[in-house]
Structure formats: C-alpha cells, structure tokens
Scaffold this active site. Structure first.
Site, mmCIF file in Angstrom:
data_model
loop_
_atom_site.group_PDB
_atom_site.id
_atom_site.type_symbol
_atom_site.label_atom_id
_atom_site.label_comp_id
_atom_site.label_asym_id
_atom_site.label_seq_id
_atom_site.Cartn_x
_atom_site.Cartn_y
_atom_site.Cartn_z
ATOM 1 N N ARG A 35 0.849 -1.200 0.000
ATOM 2 C CA ARG A 35 0.000 0.000 0.000
ATOM 3 C C ARG A 35 0.883 1.247 0.000
ATOM 4 O O ARG A 35 1.801 1.370 0.798
ATOM 5 C CB ARG A 35 -0.885 -0.019 1.246
ATOM 6 C CG ARG A 35 -1.574 1.308 1.549
ATOM 7 C CD ARG A 35 -2.401 1.193 2.814
ATOM 8 N NE ARG A 35 -2.960 2.464 3.252
ATOM 9 C CZ ARG A 35 -2.568 3.134 4.331
ATOM 10 N NH1 ARG A 35 -1.590 2.668 5.101
ATOM 11 N NH2 ARG A 35 -3.149 4.268 4.657
ATOM 12 N N ARG A 76 -7.047 19.490 9.850
ATOM 13 C CA ARG A 76 -5.966 19.592 10.835
ATOM 14 C C ARG A 76 -5.955 20.968 11.486
ATOM 15 O O ARG A 76 -6.363 21.948 10.868
ATOM 16 C CB ARG A 76 -4.592 19.385 10.174
ATOM 17 C CG ARG A 76 -4.365 17.999 9.642
ATOM 18 C CD ARG A 76 -2.926 17.806 9.190
ATOM 19 N NE ARG A 76 -2.757 16.549 8.489
ATOM 20 C CZ ARG A 76 -2.697 15.363 9.070
ATOM 21 N NH1 ARG A 76 -2.778 15.278 10.376
ATOM 22 N NH2 ARG A 76 -2.546 14.262 8.367
ATOM 23 N N LYS A 222 -13.018 3.332 1.390
ATOM 24 C CA LYS A 222 -12.632 3.242 2.803
ATOM 25 C C LYS A 222 -13.802 3.749 3.659
ATOM 26 O O LYS A 222 -14.256 4.875 3.475
ATOM 27 C CB LYS A 222 -11.375 4.080 3.063
ATOM 28 C CG LYS A 222 -10.131 3.471 2.416
ATOM 29 C CD LYS A 222 -8.938 4.386 2.535
ATOM 30 C CE LYS A 222 -8.417 4.484 3.949
ATOM 31 N NZ LYS A 222 -7.201 5.327 4.026
ATOM 32 N N THR A 280 -6.001 -0.969 10.429
ATOM 33 C CA THR A 280 -5.665 -0.137 11.599
ATOM 34 C C THR A 280 -5.398 -0.917 12.875
ATOM 35 O O THR A 280 -6.248 -1.652 13.356
ATOM 36 C CB THR A 280 -6.738 0.949 11.912
ATOM 37 O OG1 THR A 280 -7.288 1.437 10.717
ATOM 38 C CG2 THR A 280 -6.108 2.090 12.674
#
Length: 480
Positions: A35, A76, A222, A280
């Site tokens: 990935r 962010r 995702k 994850t």
C-alpha cells in the site's frame, strides 16, 4: 516459495521498507499487496518503490499487487507556539483563513468551511479523540468558539474529526485528484478512496480513472464515517472493494460500536462478492516489539473468522522496527485459523438473473461441490477476472487457481482471498488446455496424484467468453 495462506496481507510502504532486500523478504514472508499511503508520499520515492516491487515480481515469478491509498479531506489544526495544554471548561477559538501559531486561546484550522458547516452543540475531536470540544458558537465566516470537554496537550498539526457535522468538503480534494492521476500513470492495481460518504465520491474517482487510463482500475471505498455506514448499499454498488478503516471510524462513532460495524461491513462485501480489507492497529505493538499482544493476535484471527479477504498493516511495516517479522507473525496467525469450520460464510445461491447469472451459478456450484468432494483446487481460465471474484466470495476450502493471458489482472487478483493467479496464453482445445493448467498447478505444489480438481472454462475456449462449463478431474499424473 511464498506461503500458501488464503487470507491476504496488505503492507504499507514507508521509511522502514525502502530497501529492495527488505521488500523481497516481506514478499517471501507473505505480503500480497503493498500500500502506498499518499498522506506521506513523495512521487520520486513512490516511482522507485514500484519499480523495485515490479522487478521482484519479475525475478520471483510472483504477482504482488500495488494499492494507492488517497488521503481524502484531512482536517488539521495549525502549528502551536510552544507547549499548549487545555483543561475542561476552557474556551478556545478555531480560526480559518491565514495560518498562524496557535495558543491555548486561539488555534488555526485548515478547513475553510468549518464556520459555515458547524453548529452549536456539535462535537470537535482532536488527535484521534484524545481531546474533545463542544461548539459554543460560530460567526459563519472565519471563527468558531468551543468549550473544552476533555483536555490535555494540544499538539501541532493534529487531525480533527467532526462526527456530528455534515461536512461540505468533497471526498476527492485537489491533492487527491493530482495523486490519483499520478497513481493511474503508474498503472497501480487498486486505488483506495478515503472518507467516502456517498456514491458520487466514487463516481468522481471513476471518471478521473477513465479520463487518464485505457484500463479499469478497481476502487476500494474506505469506510471511516457514520454516513458511509448508513449509505453502504449505494456505496457497494459503485466500488470494487471495501476497507474497514477502524482508526477514524473508531473516533467518528463510539469505539464500542466498531466491532459490530466491522462484522456488518464484511457481510455486506461478501454479499456483493467484493473483497474487504480490515485495517488499523492490527499488530500495533510490533512497531517496537518483537511480540504482539494476545489481544492483537485475537483481533487478527477474528478478522479472518469474520470473513475478511485481507488484513492490513500500517505503521508496523511503514515505520516499524520489524517489518519482516510482523509479516511472518501475521501469516502464521492467518494460516492457523483460516481453515476453521467456525468460519461462517453466507451460502445463498445467486438468484438475480443478470446477464452473468450462468457464470455466477457455475462459480457458486463449483465452490459448494469443491467442499463436498474435498477438491484440492478450483481452476478457472479468465480474461476479466470476474470468476475469481465470484469463487473467492464463496470461500471454498480448495485453492482458487486462476489462469489468464491478461497481464493486468494478474496482480489485481492478488488481493482476493484464496486466489493464486498464473500467466497462461496457450488457448488450444479444451482438453489440452485443462491438462496443461493441471500440470502447472502440480508444478507449483497445489496438486498431487490422486487429488480432485474442479476446472471451470468457457466453451469454446478460444472465444474467451463467459464461463459455462464445470468439469471434475482426478489427477492421475504430475509430469514436470
């Protein structure tokens, strides 16, 4: 020889995996897909890595796949001026516009539409949910006042999650469009799209792929937002695979709900006959330790028991100290549980009569029959890879051996559970072709004298049409 496990391992590239020798060891230990994380990718670096992987595939005659993972809209905060700590009850203002150094009273937010999208009472989570704020008010232009609910150190450039907010940002940012065009130019095998919420997100990416490539590059959605879980039926109709991205999902929805969502998504993918990756923190402690925790071993095993096609490693292989050992450990867990009778796969035969109904039905019966007669392998000749997706989703106990002259799908199919693909371009008479592929399967160690094999083919073979024939053979000789 790489291992014969059926569940696939996706490993993330990073500084820990920059040497060809390390990549080779990882492939031999059981990596099926590499990935590329475009959140931290340098284009020259990516080109170099892909070149190495393709050279190793060529040298070792294997077909390791390449997955490009687009960052999506990452919210962010800005850079902080020194140590900043916030305490419950404090008030803080998030400001958009020009970046500045943040303090305990005021921080920069990179999401321009934040003041327009957010409403009083909504939650703002920072640093994977370690800090929690509640919106007090917004001026609708460039400032949002919030109250600290859960305090702690407020660090620079940490990610922001807005679980209750209807975000107006598209899943494909300008950066993603640029990264997608670059990934397509390198002919990657799969592209994953982050923060998918609606089917339109996937249609936009499909259009970019169509515009810049002659080939279809399959897309993985995702799932990391509550809206995606709600819209899953529409999303599944437009993607070729799912990824359960438990990191952001566990921040956006209460963590205790994630295990059931994982099971629900795996089941949904199986019904749609598309692959599903669990991602994850699977072996997180192995970033710095040679031994995983019991809970991590259980987590990996349970993902297989749920029916996942693949399990993914992130920091463990991108920045971890033991990129090869973590693959070995994971492969050993997968092999020890994947043949268990406790794994329950829904066995509803295909009933919707699409133009591929016959092929679907043949693949379904091949999988059922393989289990009944304890066949060692199911072999299929394919030009599109469609039969591989179908058979894999039924989870037969047999190996799924796919023979194709279409070089593009060789590496693509490496993500699918139980599938091993081989290059084959001699389409002669049916008997001769089937005998030929049987001998290749013997040579590769998948078949032996006395084994039962189910062969699927489209008759006549030279037309490369849809699969319409199922044949059972007992292997009498293995000449190689």
């Amino acid at each position: 020889m790489p291992s014969k496990k059926k569940t696939k391992i996706v490993a993330t590239l990073g500084p820990a995996t920059s040497k060809k020798e390390v990549l080779k060891k990882m492939m031999l230990a059981g990596v099926d897909v590499f990935r590329i994380n475009f959140s931290h990718a340098d284009y020259e670096d990516v080109k170099e890595r892909i070149k190495m992987i393709r050279e190793l595939n060529e040298e070792m005659q294997i077909y390791t796949s390449i997955l490009a993972d687009l960052q999506g809209p990452k919210l962010r905060v800005g850079v902080m001026a020194g140590e900043v700590v916030v305490a419950p009850g404090d008030e803080i203002t998030f400001v958009t516009g020009e970046p500045f150094e943040g303090t305990a009273e005021k921080v920069y937010m990179n999401y321009t539409n934040f003041p327009q999208d957010v409403k009083a009472g909504e939650r703002v989570l920072l640093d994977d949910g370690k800090l929690m704020f509640e919106v007090v008010s917004t001026n609708g232009k460039d400032e949002v006042k919030a109250k600290v609910i859960q305090g702690g150190p407020l660090k620079s450039k940490k990610g922001v999650n807005l679980p209750n907010t209807n975000i107006s940002l598209p899943a494909l940012t300008e950066k993603d469009v640029k990264d997608a065009i670059f990934a397509v130019s390198l002919d990657v095998d799969w592209i994953a799209l982050s923060f998918v919420r609606f089917s339109q997100d996937l249609i936009d990416l499909q259009n970019i792929i169509k515009e810049h490539s002659e080939h279809k590059i399959p897309i993985i959605a995702k799932i990391e937002k509550p809206e995606a879980v709600e819209n899953i039926d529409k999303i599944v109709a437009y993607c070729d695979g799912l990824m359960v991205a438990r990191g952001d999902l566990g921040v956006e929805v209460p963590a205790q709900e994630v295990p059931l969502i994982q099971k629900q998504l795996v089941l949904r993918a199986k019904k749609a006959r598309i692959p599903v990756i669990i991602a994850t923190q699977m072996m997180e402690t192995m970033i710095t330790s040679l031994t995983p925790t019991r809970a991590e071993v259980n987590d990996v095993a349970n993902s297989v028991m749920d029916g996942a096609d693949a399990v993914m490693l992130s920091g463990e292989t991108s920045v971890g100290n033991y990129p090869v050992q973590v693959i070995e450990k994971m492969a050993s867990i997968l092999q020890s549980v994947e043949s268990s009778e406790l794994i329950n796969v829904p066995h509803d035969p295909p009933h919707i009569r699409t133009n591929r109904y016959i092929t679907k039905s043949v693949c379904y019966h091949a999988a059922i029959m393989a289990n009944e007669i304890k066949a060692k392998a199911i072999s299929t000749l394919t030009n599109s890879g469609y039969t591989a997706f179908q058979i894999s989703a039924w989870r037969p106990s047999a190996h799924i051996l796919v023979f194709t002259s279409n070089k593009r799908i060789l590496t693509q199919l490496n993500l699918l559970w139980g599938v091993k693909a081989f290059y084959y371009d001699k389409y002669v008479s049916t008997d001769e072709t089937i005998e030929d592929v049987n001998q290749i399967a013997c040579k590769k160690g998948f078949l032996d004298v006395g084994d039962m094999l189910i062969s699927l083919a489209a008759m006549p073979i030279k037309d490369k049409g849809m699969v319409n024939t199922l044949r059972v053979t007992e292997i009498e000789t293995c000449n190689f």
